[in-house]
Design a protein around this motif. Structure first.
Motif, short mmCIF file in Angstrom:
data_model
loop_
_atom_site.label_atom_id
_atom_site.label_comp_id
_atom_site.label_asym_id
_atom_site.label_seq_id
_atom_site.Cartn_x
_atom_site.Cartn_y
_atom_site.Cartn_z
N LEU A 71 0.86 -1.18 0.04
CA LEU A 71 0.03 -0.30 -0.07
C LEU A 71 0.86 1.12 0.03
CD1 LEU A 71 -2.80 -0.95 2.47
CD2 LEU A 71 -2.84 -0.92 0.08
N ALA A 72 2.12 1.32 0.84
CA ALA A 72 2.99 2.37 0.69
C ALA A 72 3.56 2.79 -0.47
CB ALA A 72 3.68 2.17 1.87
N LEU A 73 3.96 1.53 -1.14
CA LEU A 73 4.65 1.69 -2.46
C LEU A 73 3.74 2.16 -3.55
CD1 LEU A 73 6.99 -1.65 -2.39
CD2 LEU A 73 7.58 0.77 -1.82
N GLY A 74 2.42 1.49 -3.49
CA GLY A 74 1.29 1.98 -3.98
C GLY A 74 0.70 3.36 -4.19
N LEU A 75 0.91 3.97 -3.08
CA LEU A 75 0.67 5.36 -3.18
C LEU A 75 1.78 6.13 -3.57
CD1 LEU A 75 -0.93 7.67 -1.89
CD2 LEU A 75 0.10 7.46 0.41
N LEU A 107 1.66 0.11 -13.88
CA LEU A 107 0.37 -0.66 -13.96
C LEU A 107 -0.73 0.32 -14.04
CD1 LEU A 107 -0.97 -3.56 -13.92
CD2 LEU A 107 -0.78 -3.35 -11.30
N VAL A 108 -0.83 1.48 -12.80
CA VAL A 108 -1.89 2.36 -12.74
C VAL A 108 -2.17 3.09 -14.03
CG1 VAL A 108 -2.82 4.18 -11.69
CG2 VAL A 108 -1.81 2.49 -10.22
N VAL A 109 -1.17 3.46 -14.60
CA VAL A 109 -1.24 4.19 -16.07
C VAL A 109 -1.74 3.14 -17.05
CG1 VAL A 109 -0.10 5.46 -17.70
CG2 VAL A 109 0.69 5.77 -15.37
N ILE A 110 -1.45 1.99 -17.14
CA ILE A 110 -1.95 1.10 -18.20
C ILE A 110 -3.39 0.90 -17.85
CG2 ILE A 110 -1.89 -1.28 -18.84
CD1 ILE A 110 1.09 -1.23 -18.45
N ILE A 111 -3.69 0.59 -16.51
CA ILE A 111 -5.14 0.57 -16.29
C ILE A 111 -5.94 2.08 -16.72
CG2 ILE A 111 -6.72 0.43 -14.28
CD1 ILE A 111 -4.68 -1.43 -12.82
N PHE A 112 -5.47 2.97 -16.41
CA PHE A 112 -6.07 4.31 -17.07
C PHE A 112 -6.37 4.23 -18.48
CE2 PHE A 112 -5.72 8.34 -18.63
CZ PHE A 112 -6.63 9.29 -18.03
N LEU A 113 -5.20 3.74 -19.29
CA LEU A 113 -5.64 3.70 -20.70
C LEU A 113 -6.68 2.72 -21.01
CD1 LEU A 113 -1.89 3.52 -22.06
CD2 LEU A 113 -3.43 5.30 -21.92
N VAL A 114 -6.73 1.73 -20.20
CA VAL A 114 -7.83 0.68 -20.56
C VAL A 114 -9.32 1.37 -20.44
CG1 VAL A 114 -8.97 -1.56 -19.58
CG2 VAL A 114 -6.54 -1.22 -20.01
N ILE A 115 -9.28 1.86 -19.17
CA ILE A 115 -10.51 2.47 -18.74
C ILE A 115 -10.81 3.65 -19.61
CG2 ILE A 115 -11.74 3.95 -16.89
CD1 ILE A 115 -10.05 2.58 -14.76
N THR A 116 -9.95 4.43 -20.00
CA THR A 116 -10.28 5.59 -21.02
C THR A 116 -10.29 5.04 -22.45
OG1 THR A 116 -8.14 6.28 -21.18
CG2 THR A 116 -9.35 7.14 -19.44
N GLY A 117 -10.22 3.94 -22.59
CA GLY A 117 -10.24 3.58 -24.06
C GLY A 117 -9.11 3.93 -25.18
N GLN A 118 -7.81 4.01 -24.34
CA GLN A 118 -6.77 4.75 -25.12
C GLN A 118 -5.62 3.69 -25.20
OE1 GLN A 118 -5.52 8.97 -24.14
NE2 GLN A 118 -6.89 8.23 -22.41
N LEU A 119 -5.94 2.24 -24.99
CA LEU A 119 -4.84 1.41 -24.85
C LEU A 119 -4.44 1.01 -26.32
CD1 LEU A 119 -3.17 -0.54 -23.09
CD2 LEU A 119 -4.86 -2.27 -23.44
N GLY A 120 -5.38 1.18 -27.36
CA GLY A 120 -5.15 0.76 -28.66
C GLY A 120 -3.90 1.70 -29.18
N GLY A 121 -3.61 2.87 -28.66
CA GLY A 121 -2.66 3.81 -28.97
C GLY A 121 -1.39 3.45 -28.76
N VAL A 122 -1.11 2.41 -27.88
CA VAL A 122 0.08 1.87 -27.88
C VAL A 122 0.39 1.01 -29.09
CG1 VAL A 122 1.54 0.12 -26.53
CG2 VAL A 122 -0.34 1.57 -25.17
N ALA A 123 -0.49 0.32 -29.62
CA ALA A 123 -0.29 -0.54 -30.78
C ALA A 123 -0.09 0.42 -31.98
CB ALA A 123 -1.68 -1.40 -31.19
N ARG A 124 -0.34 1.68 -31.91
CA ARG A 124 -0.06 2.43 -32.93
C ARG A 124 1.25 3.26 -33.04
NH1 ARG A 124 -5.49 3.49 -32.25
NH2 ARG A 124 -5.44 5.28 -30.86
N LEU A 125 1.92 2.93 -31.88
CA LEU A 125 3.37 3.58 -32.03
C LEU A 125 4.25 2.99 -32.87
CD1 LEU A 125 3.60 3.50 -28.07
CD2 LEU A 125 3.33 5.45 -29.26
N THR A 126 4.99 3.59 -33.67
CA THR A 126 6.00 3.35 -34.44
C THR A 126 7.17 2.98 -33.89
OG1 THR A 126 7.11 5.45 -34.92
CG2 THR A 126 5.05 4.78 -36.20
#
Length: 299
Positions: free
Chosen positions: A65-69, A194-213
């Motif tokens: 929890l401390a590391l997570g915060l 991991l939190v940032v990736i979860i944010f991408l999933v929730i906001t529907g932006q995870l597909g942007g990772v696949a579009r990276l060159t």
């Protein structure tokens, strides 16, 4: 002195390279990529010596929890806030606002971490904040091409990033007491990524990772492993040894380095008023960090 100068140059590079990255991809995607490569590099540090990996894993097991915060404040919110600000208003305004982190770090330390302060430090907070506000106001007046909503959103994102990183510095300083600071970083940055990736999933932006060159990935790898890993190692060693306010003080020179680099790359030079307000801001923050009791516990 050499370490401080190297850290200042690396910090300036984080802003300039981050600006290049958000010109090519969504800031949330850049935040995820930058954090992921940084976490990878920091996890490799767990193999630096006998027992380091075991200690890092033990930290995650005993204090999730401390590391997570810490990961939420110093990795997730900071990366999303600062990169969003850069994408909206460029690097100069967010960079100067982030340079006021020592002021906010001092206030957070006094209010929530029982740190001491003095009237000179309070005066420094006021001067630093006033200089930053005046600089931002002057910069907005010179950007008639941007709608006011964009400018305000950029400032709001910067403020969120400042609050997050200032709180993180004080929290990490307490968390790392009696520990090897490098043992904490794999857990902090792993959870934060991991939190940032979860944010991408929730906001529907995870597909942007696949579009990276491949060029985008190379830029993010350079930013995460080549620049941020040494920055994080140096910063966290300083927090552990000298306190959060002292660490944040190294960023004082960064706005000038970034502004000079922008000018050399073709941006218009700062006006006299902008330069004056930047000097007021930096002078105020310098007053904060010169206070001899800036990072002592009050108890």
């Amino acid at each position: 002195m050499i370490i401080s100068a190297a850290l200042a140059i690396l910090l300036a590079l984080t802003w300039l390279v981050s600006d290049l990255a958000v010109r090519r991809a969504d800031p949330a995607v850049v935040a995820a990529g930058r954090s992921a490569f940084s976490a990878l590099g920091l996890c490799l540090l767990a193999f630096r010596g006998k027992g380091a990996l075991r200690r890092s894993v033990d930290q995650i097991r005993r204090r999730p929890l401390a590391l997570g915060l810490s990961g939420l404040l110093g990795v997730s919110i900071y990366a999303l806030g600062s990169l969003t600000a850069i994408s909206l208003v460029g690097v100069t305004v967010p960079n100067l606002l982030l340079a006021t982190t020592p002021c906010l770090s001092l206030l957070i330390g006094v209010l929530f971490f029982r740190k001491r302060t003095s009237w000179p430090a309070v005066a420094g907070v006021i001067a630093g904040s006033a200089g930053a506000v005046l600089f931002v106001t002057a910069s907005f007046a010179l950007r008639p091409d941007l709608p006011s909503s964009t400018l305000l959103s950029g400032v709001l994102a910067s403020v969120v990033a400042v609050i997050a990183i200032a709180a993180y510095g004080q929290h990490y300083a307490r968390l790392s007491k009696g520990q090897d600071p490098l043992d904490l970083l794999p857990g902090i940055f792993g959870i934060g990524t991991l939190v940032v990736i979860i944010f991408l999933v929730i906001t529907g932006q995870l597909g942007g990772v696949a579009r990276l060159t491949w060029l985008d990935l190379g830029l993010l790898a350079l930013l995460g492993v080549g620049i941020y890993v040494p920055v994080y190692v140096l910063q966290h060693q300083l927090i552990h040894l000298r306190g959060a306010v002292f660490k944040a003080s190294i960023s004082l020179v960064v706005p000038f380095l970034v502004r000079i680099a922008e000018t050399l790359l073709g941006a218009p030079p700062p006006t006299l008023f902008e330069l004056a307000t930047m000097l007021i801001c930096v002078a105020g923050v310098a007053l904060v960090i010169r206070h001899p009791e800036r990072d002592r516990d009050g108890g």
